[in-house]
Scaffold this motif. Structure first.
Motif, PDB file in Angstrom:
ATOM      1  N   SER A 169       0.817  -1.215   0.000  1.00  0.00           N
ATOM      2  CA  SER A 169       0.000   0.000   0.000  1.00  0.00           C
ATOM      3  C   SER A 169       0.851   1.265   0.000  1.00  0.00           C
ATOM      4  O   SER A 169       0.338   2.356  -0.270  1.00  0.00           O
ATOM      5  N   GLN A 170       2.142   1.139   0.305  1.00  0.00           N
ATOM      6  CA  GLN A 170       3.029   2.304   0.262  1.00  0.00           C
ATOM      7  C   GLN A 170       3.431   2.667  -1.159  1.00  0.00           C
ATOM      8  O   GLN A 170       3.989   3.739  -1.389  1.00  0.00           O
ATOM      9  N   VAL A 171       3.163   1.758  -2.108  1.00  0.00           N
ATOM     10  CA  VAL A 171       3.452   2.023  -3.530  1.00  0.00           C
ATOM     11  C   VAL A 171       2.210   1.644  -4.345  1.00  0.00           C
ATOM     12  O   VAL A 171       2.243   0.709  -5.144  1.00  0.00           O
ATOM     13  N   PRO A 172       1.105   2.371  -4.187  1.00  0.00           N
ATOM     14  CA  PRO A 172      -0.157   1.942  -4.791  1.00  0.00           C
ATOM     15  C   PRO A 172      -0.225   2.084  -6.315  1.00  0.00           C
ATOM     16  O   PRO A 172      -0.925   1.318  -6.975  1.00  0.00           O
ATOM     17  N   LYS A 173       0.509   3.067  -6.895  1.00  0.00           N
ATOM     18  CA  LYS A 173       0.408   3.331  -8.323  1.00  0.00           C
ATOM     19  C   LYS A 173       1.722   3.006  -9.033  1.00  0.00           C
ATOM     20  O   LYS A 173       2.800   3.017  -8.417  1.00  0.00           O
ATOM     21  N   VAL A 174       1.629   2.719 -10.324  1.00  0.00           N
ATOM     22  CA  VAL A 174       2.826   2.458 -11.132  1.00  0.00           C
ATOM     23  C   VAL A 174       3.780   3.647 -11.011  1.00  0.00           C
ATOM     24  O   VAL A 174       3.379   4.809 -11.148  1.00  0.00           O
ATOM     25  N   GLY A 175       5.033   3.348 -10.731  1.00  0.00           N
ATOM     26  CA  GLY A 175       6.047   4.384 -10.558  1.00  0.00           C
ATOM     27  C   GLY A 175       6.233   4.833  -9.133  1.00  0.00           C
ATOM     28  O   GLY A 175       7.256   5.460  -8.800  1.00  0.00           O
ATOM     29  N   ASP A 176       5.279   4.531  -8.234  1.00  0.00           N
ATOM     30  CA  ASP A 176       5.442   4.874  -6.821  1.00  0.00           C
ATOM     31  C   ASP A 176       6.610   4.095  -6.230  1.00  0.00           C
ATOM     32  O   ASP A 176       6.768   2.900  -6.498  1.00  0.00           O
ATOM     33  N   TYR A 177       7.420   4.778  -5.430  1.00  0.00           N
ATOM     34  CA  TYR A 177       8.536   4.087  -4.784  1.00  0.00           C
ATOM     35  C   TYR A 177       8.626   4.475  -3.311  1.00  0.00           C
ATOM     36  O   TYR A 177       8.156   5.543  -2.891  1.00  0.00           O
ATOM     37  N   HIS A 178       9.214   3.585  -2.550  1.00  0.00           N
ATOM     38  CA  HIS A 178       9.450   3.771  -1.117  1.00  0.00           C
ATOM     39  C   HIS A 178      10.873   3.313  -0.850  1.00  0.00           C
ATOM     40  O   HIS A 178      11.232   2.185  -1.190  1.00  0.00           O
ATOM     41  N   THR A 179      11.701   4.178  -0.291  1.00  0.00           N
ATOM     42  CA  THR A 179      13.077   3.795   0.004  1.00  0.00           C
ATOM     43  C   THR A 179      13.179   3.263   1.424  1.00  0.00           C
ATOM     44  O   THR A 179      12.500   3.743   2.337  1.00  0.00           O
TER      45      THR A 179
END
Length: 434
Positions: free
Chosen positions: A47-57
């Motif tokens: 859920s921290q990266v819900p959309k294409v291209g979303d990133y979480h480091t």
């Protein structure tokens, strides 16, 4: 010194460990390779990266990594490094890369799965070994990535147990956390607390199931809670969750402690947020679960009351108050703890607000409880650097643990079984046995 397998094995006894496992920087670096370089480690929630291209480091041991949602809608975990000059592709934090990653140094670009896309002025590479199809010129992905009910784990080792086998007996804690949602899904919401602790990462894992410390370390907070309750003439939940640490020893002795392979475990819950019959928030939650699963299943879900679960190397989910304390080692004497709070999809909003309340009162940097622990973790780190002794005791109920499928259980809730189990796994990792 350089540690041989024999010297590493000598650091762990059946009932105690050598203090150097907390204080020696060389051991810490070995842990980053032999534990965090092999085990399944929690990278984040989908859920921290819900959309294409979303990133979480985030970090896997001492490695900076990126969790990203690809065009295939899968979650990938990549090392945060451009293969050209080695620059970090993205700054620490969250964001959206668009359709590809672009290095801010020389504009090399990479697909969201890390594969090479383009480099400026390609004619400059003619006649060289440069090959965009070669893995050498792509971002490197971690060896294995698996998703269990939305919780994304990654391993730097190409071989090893499956994630399901690795989690073993603590899979049920993740299941219960998700099942508390009428839709069977959760999402990270409400922000993330970050707390830097001046101590070795293993100290926090031990404390999570250390039932002997609660009414000593937290005396100030539970005493204050009781004084306020007396003034109010009642014990609201906000005070009850602090008061729980003040239970007498015979209360803690009756609790169940479960310890599983790979250092995992969980302990029985120490309080219930409210009865279905009398608490309106719990009642509305139960009704939403009953509508989704039926009465018997809803009762079973809410009836599973666990306090802290330990996923060794990753952190501690808490099912009743839907949160995950993610434990990230920074150095031999510094540990970052991230507290993620989850919304139960389809559950009453009051349940989410109750989870936020718990996080604020118990786990936030400004809470009345966490500073007690952090103070003592720091004292352990400092004390173990003196010449006052070499061994750390884990003697309580040693030799009395009972075998269960995939692990052990204690005969007494004040047993130091969890600590012994964690160091049995630590030793196996450090010797290359798992």
């Amino acid at each position: 010194m350089s540690y041989s397998n024999e010297s590493i094995a000598g650091l762990v006894r059946p009932d105690s460990v050598h203090k150097s496992v907390y204080t020696d920087p060389e051991i810490f670096q070995l842990e980053m390779d032999r534990i965090y370089g092999h085990a399944w480690i929690y990278a984040g929630h989908e859920s921290q990266v819900p959309k294409v291209g979303d990133y979480h480091t985030t970090r896997i041991g001492d490695q900076d990594v990126i969790m990203v949602r690809g065009v295939d809608n899968k979650v990938h975990v990549l090392y945060n490094r451009c293969p050209h000059k080695g620059a970090m592709l993205v700054a620490r934090g969250d964001g959206n890369a668009g359709k590809f990653f672009r290095c801010p140094y020389h504009a090399w670009t990479f697909k969201l799965d890390g594969s090479h896309l383009a480099a400026p002025i390609r004619r400059g590479f003619e006649g060289t070994r440069f090959d965009p199809a070669s893995p050498e010129f792509s971002m490197r992905a971690l060896a294995r990535v698996e998703n269990y009910r939305g919780f994304v784990f990654a391993s730097q080792a190409a071989e090893g147990p499956s994630l399901s086998d690795f989690l073993g007996g603590v899979r049920s804690s993740i299941d219960n956390l998700c099942d508390r949602s009428p839709e069977g899904e959760v999402e990270v919401a409400g922000g993330v607390f970050k707390v830097m602790q001046p101590s070795n990462w293993k100290v926090f894992y031990e404390n999570l199931h250390d039932t002997m410390h609660a009414n000593v370390t937290h005396e100030s907070s539970y005493t204050s809670a009781r004084e306020q309750a007396e003034a109010y003439g009642s014990m609201p939940l906000e005070l009850h969750i602090m008061d729980g640490n003040g239970e007498p020893y015979d209360f803690w002795e009756k609790l169940s402690l479960m310890a599983f392979d790979y250092g995992h475990g969980y302990m029985e819950g120490i309080f219930n947020p409210g009865a279905i019959e009398t608490d309106p928030v719990t009642r509305s939650h139960f009704e939403s679960l009953e509508a989704a699963y039926g009465r018997e299943r809803a009762l079973a879900i809410l009836g599973e009351n666990r306090h802290n679960t330990i996923i060794y190397g990753s952190g501690s989910p808490h099912t009743v108050f839907q949160q995950f304390r993610v434990i990230r080692p920074i150095s031999v004497d510094r540990t970052m703890v991230e507290i993620q709070t989850f919304r139960l999809k389809g559950a009453p909003e009051a349940i989410f607000k109750r989870g936020l309340m718990y996080a604020n009162l118990i786990n936030s940097p400004s809470s009345n409880v966490m500073p007690d622990d952090i103070e003592l973790y720091g004292r352990c780190q400092q004390g173990n650097q003196t010449r006052g002794g070499d061994w750390v005791s884990q003697h309580r109920y040693a030799g009395t643990d009972k075998p269960i499928e995939g692990g052990m259980t204690s005969i007494n809730g004040t047993s130091e079984l969890p600590m012994r189990n964690q160091f049995q796994a630590w030793k196996q990792y450090m010797l290359g046995e798992i």
